[in-house]
Design a protein around this motif. Structure first.
Motif, PDB file in Angstrom:
ATOM      1  N   MET A   1       0.851  -1.192   0.000  1.00 20.63           N
ATOM      2  CA  MET A   1       0.000   0.000   0.000  1.00 20.63           C
ATOM      3  C   MET A   1       0.883   1.237   0.000  1.00 20.63           C
ATOM      4  O   MET A   1       2.007   1.202   0.493  1.00 20.63           O
ATOM      5  N   GLY A   2       0.375   2.302  -0.585  1.00 19.77           N
ATOM      6  CA  GLY A   2       1.149   3.531  -0.677  1.00 19.77           C
ATOM      7  C   GLY A   2       1.386   4.191   0.671  1.00 19.77           C
ATOM      8  O   GLY A   2       2.415   4.797   0.904  1.00 19.77           O
ATOM      9  N   ALA A   3       0.433   4.045   1.567  1.00 19.05           N
ATOM     10  CA  ALA A   3       0.553   4.659   2.889  1.00 19.05           C
ATOM     11  C   ALA A   3       1.499   3.839   3.761  1.00 19.05           C
ATOM     12  O   ALA A   3       1.775   2.669   3.481  1.00 19.05           O
ATOM     13  N   SER A   4       1.949   4.452   4.816  1.00 17.89           N
ATOM     14  CA  SER A   4       2.772   3.747   5.790  1.00 17.89           C
ATOM     15  C   SER A   4       1.944   2.644   6.434  1.00 17.89           C
ATOM     16  O   SER A   4       0.757   2.826   6.706  1.00 17.89           O
ATOM     17  N   THR A   5       2.556   1.527   6.696  1.00 23.79           N
ATOM     18  CA  THR A   5       1.853   0.407   7.324  1.00 23.79           C
ATOM     19  C   THR A   5       1.980   0.440   8.842  1.00 23.79           C
ATOM     20  O   THR A   5       1.408  -0.412   9.522  1.00 23.79           O
ATOM     21  N   LYS A   6       2.707   1.400   9.350  1.00 22.78           N
ATOM     22  CA  LYS A   6       2.876   1.508  10.798  1.00 22.78           C
ATOM     23  C   LYS A   6       1.575   2.017  11.420  1.00 22.78           C
ATOM     24  O   LYS A   6       0.843   2.782  10.823  1.00 22.78           O
TER      25      LYS A   6
ATOM     26  N   LYS B   1      -0.297  10.752  -7.168  1.00 25.99           N
ATOM     27  CA  LYS B   1       0.138  11.985  -6.511  1.00 25.99           C
ATOM     28  C   LYS B   1      -0.610  13.170  -7.105  1.00 25.99           C
ATOM     29  O   LYS B   1      -1.123  14.029  -6.369  1.00 25.99           O
ATOM     30  N   ALA B   2      -0.717  13.222  -8.424  1.00 23.32           N
ATOM     31  CA  ALA B   2      -1.436  14.321  -9.088  1.00 23.32           C
ATOM     32  C   ALA B   2      -2.906  14.331  -8.669  1.00 23.32           C
ATOM     33  O   ALA B   2      -3.486  15.401  -8.431  1.00 23.32           O
ATOM     34  N   LYS B   3      -3.492  13.158  -8.548  1.00 26.25           N
ATOM     35  CA  LYS B   3      -4.894  13.058  -8.121  1.00 26.25           C
ATOM     36  C   LYS B   3      -5.056  13.600  -6.702  1.00 26.25           C
ATOM     37  O   LYS B   3      -5.983  14.350  -6.411  1.00 26.25           O
ATOM     38  N   TYR B   4      -4.129  13.206  -5.810  1.00 25.60           N
ATOM     39  CA  TYR B   4      -4.170  13.693  -4.429  1.00 25.60           C
ATOM     40  C   TYR B   4      -4.024  15.219  -4.378  1.00 25.60           C
ATOM     41  O   TYR B   4      -4.668  15.885  -3.572  1.00 25.60           O
ATOM     42  N   GLU B   5      -3.170  15.753  -5.232  1.00 26.00           N
ATOM     43  CA  GLU B   5      -2.987  17.213  -5.254  1.00 26.00           C
ATOM     44  C   GLU B   5      -4.279  17.912  -5.657  1.00 26.00           C
ATOM     45  O   GLU B   5      -4.630  18.943  -5.080  1.00 26.00           O
TER      46      GLU B   5
ATOM     47  N   GLU C   1      -8.836  20.328   4.094  1.00 26.42           N
ATOM     48  CA  GLU C   1      -8.917  19.820   5.464  1.00 26.42           C
ATOM     49  C   GLU C   1      -8.852  18.292   5.544  1.00 26.42           C
ATOM     50  O   GLU C   1      -8.787  17.729   6.626  1.00 26.42           O
ATOM     51  N   ASN C   2      -8.824  17.610   4.405  1.00 27.70           N
ATOM     52  CA  ASN C   2      -8.807  16.149   4.388  1.00 27.70           C
ATOM     53  C   ASN C   2      -7.437  15.648   4.852  1.00 27.70           C
ATOM     54  O   ASN C   2      -6.453  15.720   4.119  1.00 27.70           O
ATOM     55  N   GLU C   3      -7.431  15.140   6.071  1.00 21.56           N
ATOM     56  CA  GLU C   3      -6.175  14.716   6.701  1.00 21.56           C
ATOM     57  C   GLU C   3      -5.523  13.545   5.962  1.00 21.56           C
ATOM     58  O   GLU C   3      -4.308  13.509   5.801  1.00 21.56           O
ATOM     59  N   HIS C   4      -6.326  12.591   5.511  1.00 26.23           N
ATOM     60  CA  HIS C   4      -5.772  11.432   4.812  1.00 26.23           C
ATOM     61  C   HIS C   4      -5.049  11.855   3.532  1.00 26.23           C
ATOM     62  O   HIS C   4      -3.952  11.372   3.239  1.00 26.23           O
ATOM     63  N   ILE C   5      -5.627  12.764   2.788  1.00 28.99           N
ATOM     64  CA  ILE C   5      -5.008  13.239   1.542  1.00 28.99           C
ATOM     65  C   ILE C   5      -3.708  13.981   1.856  1.00 28.99           C
ATOM     66  O   ILE C   5      -2.694  13.782   1.183  1.00 28.99           O
ATOM     67  N   ARG C   6      -3.719  14.804   2.880  1.00 34.15           N
ATOM     68  CA  ARG C   6      -2.486  15.510   3.282  1.00 34.15           C
ATOM     69  C   ARG C   6      -1.393  14.504   3.655  1.00 34.15           C
ATOM     70  O   ARG C   6      -0.231  14.669   3.272  1.00 34.15           O
ATOM     71  N   GLU C   7      -1.779  13.479   4.406  1.00 38.63           N
ATOM     72  CA  GLU C   7      -0.804  12.452   4.801  1.00 38.63           C
ATOM     73  C   GLU C   7      -0.233  11.742   3.578  1.00 38.63           C
ATOM     74  O   GLU C   7       0.968  11.473   3.516  1.00 38.63           O
ATOM     75  N   GLN C   8      -1.104  11.442   2.609  1.00 34.69           N
ATOM     76  CA  GLN C   8      -0.642  10.762   1.404  1.00 34.69           C
ATOM     77  C   GLN C   8       0.341  11.639   0.624  1.00 34.69           C
ATOM     78  O   GLN C   8       1.344  11.143   0.116  1.00 34.69           O
ATOM     79  N   LEU C   9       0.061  12.907   0.515  1.00 33.77           N
ATOM     80  CA  LEU C   9       0.981  13.812  -0.185  1.00 33.77           C
ATOM     81  C   LEU C   9       2.314  13.911   0.553  1.00 33.77           C
ATOM     82  O   LEU C   9       3.379  13.899  -0.070  1.00 33.77           O
ATOM     83  N   ASN C  10       2.246  14.002   1.874  1.00 37.69           N
ATOM     84  CA  ASN C  10       3.476  14.048   2.668  1.00 37.69           C
ATOM     85  C   ASN C  10       4.250  12.738   2.559  1.00 37.69           C
ATOM     86  O   ASN C  10       5.477  12.719   2.630  1.00 37.69           O
TER      87      ASN C  10
ATOM     88  N   GLU D   1       8.605   9.669   0.686  1.00 36.20           N
ATOM     89  CA  GLU D   1       9.061   8.502   1.461  1.00 36.20           C
ATOM     90  C   GLU D   1       8.707   7.208   0.745  1.00 36.20           C
ATOM     91  O   GLU D   1       9.479   6.252   0.748  1.00 36.20           O
ATOM     92  N   SER D   2       7.556   7.193   0.117  1.00 32.69           N
ATOM     93  CA  SER D   2       7.098   5.953  -0.524  1.00 32.69           C
ATOM     94  C   SER D   2       7.963   5.538  -1.709  1.00 32.69           C
ATOM     95  O   SER D   2       7.988   4.366  -2.070  1.00 32.69           O
ATOM     96  N   GLN D   3       8.677   6.462  -2.290  1.00 34.04           N
ATOM     97  CA  GLN D   3       9.458   6.159  -3.488  1.00 34.04           C
ATOM     98  C   GLN D   3      10.595   5.172  -3.230  1.00 34.04           C
ATOM     99  O   GLN D   3      11.145   4.608  -4.169  1.00 34.04           O
TER     100      GLN D   3
END
Length: 176
Positions: free
Chosen positions: A83-88, A124-128, A136-145, A149-151
């Motif tokens: 998954m693109g997000a952190s698994t932690k 990434k472009a979609k998230y932007e 205000e969408n926290e999940h989208i902000r986290e994904q962009l941040n 790291e995900s690369q």
């Protein structure tokens, strides 16, 4: 013991983990890309253990993996995914729980492995774009941040962990 490694991979992350699992296990084994299967059917009776690899899409496994899961019965299953997000933390655990919950109860889930994968540039472009509409969408902000790291994932450590997971699942399958 004969093993089957099935995987679905959009960006190559899950494929990389699938092949590390394939290389780690001994004995008769097959590896198949789910998208290359005709009507998602396989004769599972030929296999003692099925490793099923998925990529996370909207909080659960991708639709191709889900269709395959629905056709597996009376098997020992080891799940793995990226998954693109952190698994932690709790998010990774919640993904595993959701996926395990769709497995038919006549199967035996031996274990699950999940790691972070590289986020595709298009995502990434979609998230932007979404972020502009819903700042205000926290999940989208986290994904962009998380994009940079995900690369670097899946990294050498995660590939090693997947190999260890595979060996552990083979031991578990042979003792049950």
């Amino acid at each position: 013991m004969k093993s089957l490694i099935l995987y679905s991979s959009l960006t190559g992350n899950t494929k990389k983990i699938a092949y590390s699992i394939y290389d780690a296990i001994q004995g008769e084994k097959d590896i198949k890309n789910i998208s290359e299967l005709v009507d998602y059917s396989i004769n599972y009776e030929n296999y003692d253990i099925v490793f099923l690899g998925y990529w996370v899409d909207k909080g659960i496994c991708d639709k191709n993996s889900k269709q395959v899961v629905e056709n597996i019965h009376n098997k020992k299953i080891a799940l793995f995914g990226t998954m693109g997000a952190s698994t932690k933390g709790s998010y990774g655990d919640s993904i595993i729980e959701k996926i395990e919950s769709i497995i038919s109860k006549d199967n035996e889930i031996l274990g699950s492995f999940i790691c972070q994968g590289k986020i595709a540039e298009g995502l990434k472009a979609k998230y932007e774009e979404i972020s502009k509409l819903y700042p205000e969408n926290e999940h989208i902000r986290e994904q962009l941040n998380n994009y940079e790291e995900s690369q670097n994932h899946p990294n050498k450590q995660e590939i090693c962990e997947a190999s260890i997971f595979a060996k552990d699942m083979m031991i578990k399958a042979s003792t049950m």
